[in-house]
Design a protein around this motif. Structure first.
Motif, mmCIF file in Angstrom:
data_model
loop_
_atom_site.group_PDB
_atom_site.id
_atom_site.type_symbol
_atom_site.label_atom_id
_atom_site.label_comp_id
_atom_site.label_asym_id
_atom_site.label_seq_id
_atom_site.Cartn_x
_atom_site.Cartn_y
_atom_site.Cartn_z
ATOM 1 N N GLU A 172 0.812 -1.294 0.037
ATOM 2 C CA GLU A 172 -0.034 -0.014 0.020
ATOM 3 C C GLU A 172 0.825 1.126 0.050
ATOM 4 N N ILE A 220 -0.361 4.251 -2.408
ATOM 5 C CA ILE A 220 -0.774 5.631 -1.834
ATOM 6 C C ILE A 220 0.302 6.612 -2.620
ATOM 7 N N GLU A 253 -1.060 7.356 -6.399
ATOM 8 C CA GLU A 253 -1.871 8.158 -6.252
ATOM 9 C C GLU A 253 -1.512 9.632 -5.559
ATOM 10 N N ARG A 265 -18.171 -2.250 -4.067
ATOM 11 C CA ARG A 265 -18.639 -1.093 -3.550
ATOM 12 C C ARG A 265 -20.248 -1.003 -3.763
ATOM 13 N N HIS A 286 -6.498 -2.966 0.221
ATOM 14 C CA HIS A 286 -6.191 -1.569 0.550
ATOM 15 C C HIS A 286 -7.059 -0.549 -0.185
ATOM 16 N N LYS A 287 -7.436 -0.948 -1.575
ATOM 17 C CA LYS A 287 -8.285 -0.107 -2.418
ATOM 18 C C LYS A 287 -9.671 -0.345 -2.173
ATOM 19 N N LYS A 326 -11.207 -1.408 0.658
ATOM 20 C CA LYS A 326 -11.588 -0.756 1.948
ATOM 21 C C LYS A 326 -12.001 0.326 1.788
ATOM 22 N N GLN A 327 -11.144 1.209 0.973
ATOM 23 C CA GLN A 327 -11.561 2.612 0.549
ATOM 24 C C GLN A 327 -12.876 2.546 -0.181
ATOM 25 N N PRO A 347 -16.143 1.343 2.513
ATOM 26 C CA PRO A 347 -15.976 1.596 3.764
ATOM 27 C C PRO A 347 -17.095 0.983 4.772
#
Ligand code: 13P
Ligand code: SF4
Length: 361
Positions: A59, A63, A66, A258, A275-276, A278-279, A282
């Motif tokens: 991650e 990060i 991005e 999602r 990692h992505k 979870k975003q 949420p």
């Protein structure tokens, strides 16, 4: 068929142990970590470089990609982004075939890979010197290869695809009455065959990470979490895909997490995706699909050992020294470009569903 290459014998691939790969890295003090990140950001700017990362890498790299105007995506979008971005240097955080695909599409750009020794079992199990005679023995077939292959293998193909568009392409070829020679992932190949009914000859390769998911243990986990949806990458074996609510590329699985109403997801793909995911989802519970039954051991344990070789120190070193540049034989690159460009053109023609849809098993 009695040809000696009708059933290809593939090389035995011994993947590194992911835990050992991760243990090799000396832990970083907080100060050192920030100093490296700042240095990388400066070098990316100075060198007109952009970071193109896959969801499976650490991650820290996702990060950073991005934050610096790069991308984190599936292999199709990595190829697309690198091709469309104006930067003169592409830094690929992923595995070798991703760097090679970037170079095939962008010969004028400098392409560097974070970890030179980062391979892929599918690529290793399909060497060109065995694959080419196999194709020659099936002159009636349209050769479709997964992007997880070398430039030499792509050079022998009619089409390159990723999991994000493989089903659509097989449908399209079936409509044209074509018979498909598919390589190298047998699980993805037989999934496409089941979904589309296309006439296909399969190369018998597999991904060491996805092949390790265990169906019985997954069924037991589903019973424990009846509220959960199962999301699976199509490199997983058929018994896993049968238990899945959604089968798709990494981007498609994130989109499904999602969009689905379920409060939890059991995820059968590399856990770097969390990692992505979870975003994207949420508040939802994300559960790793089981990789081994009681008492068994696993080497990849839902995390690709080669993706695990990508780290911040490696990225800083590559930028400092200009190391790990992807170089391809120009004649091979030009031949590989034909099938690889067709992938991008085809994905553009079906764009409304590519990268956003998800197919149900
Ligand atoms: P995606 O194209 O779905 O990201 O898959 C690439 C890969 O290597 C999966 O193991
Ligand atoms: Fe290859 Fe599997 Fe690693 Fe993806 S997860 S790069 S298919 S070995």
């Amino acid at each position: 068929m009695n040809s000696p290459v009708a059933v290809p014998v593939i090389p035995v691939v011994k993947a590194p142990d992911t835990a050992e790969v991760l243990a090799r890295a000396t832990p970083m003090a907080a100060g050192e970590r920030q100093e490296i990140i700042d240095r990388i950001k400066r070098m990316l700017r100075e060198q007109d470089a952009v970071l193109v990362a896959h969801y499976y890498v650490h991650e820290d790299l996702q990060i950073l990609a991005e934050e610096t105007g790069g991308v984190v995506s599936d292999s199709l979008d990595m190829a697309r982004f690198g091709h469309e971005h104006p930067a003169t240097t592409l830094i690929v955080a992923g595995v070798r075939f991703m760097g090679e695909t970037a170079k095939i599409l962008n010969p004028e750009k400098r392409v560097l890979t974070v970890a030179l020794e980062a391979e892929c079992s599918l690529d290793l199990e399909c060497p060109a010197d065995r694959f080419v005679p196999f194709c020659d023995a099936h002159p009636d077939c349209t050769v479709v290869v997964y992007s997880n292959t070398s430039a030499e293998v792509k050079a022998r193909a009619d089409w390159v695809v990723t999991s994000g568009i493989a089903v659509q392409l097989a449908r399209h070829l079936k409509e044209q009455g074509e018979r498909i020679l598919w390589a190298p992932d047998r699980h993805l190949g037989s999934y496409i065959q089941r979904v589309t009914g296309a006439d296909m000859v399969l190369w018998p390769g597999a991904c060491v990470v996805h092949e390790a998911f265990k169906a019985q243990a997954l069924a037991a986990l589903k019973e424990k979490h009846p509220e959960a949806a199962v999301l699976a990458h199509p490199e997983s074996p058929a018994a896993i895909l049968e238990l899945a609510d959604v089968v798709g590329s990494t981007t498609q699985l994130i989109n499904a997490a999602r969009q689905l109403p379920h409060p939890s997801m059991i995820v059968a793909t590399d856990n770097g995706i969390f990692h992505k995911m979870k975003q994207a989802a949420p508040g939802k519970l994300l559960i790793e699909a089981p990789t081994a039954g009681a008492g068994a051991t696993c080497r990849s344990c839902a995390h690709c050992p080669w993706m695990a070789m990508n780290d911040l120190r490696g990225l800083a070193r590559v930028l400092e020294r200009g190391e790990n540049e992807v170089r391809l034989d120009e004649e091979v690159r030009v031949r590989a470009l034909r099938a690889t460009s067709r992938m991008l053109e085809f994905s553009r023609s079906i764009r409304p569903s590519a990268g956003t849809g998800s197919s149900t098993a």
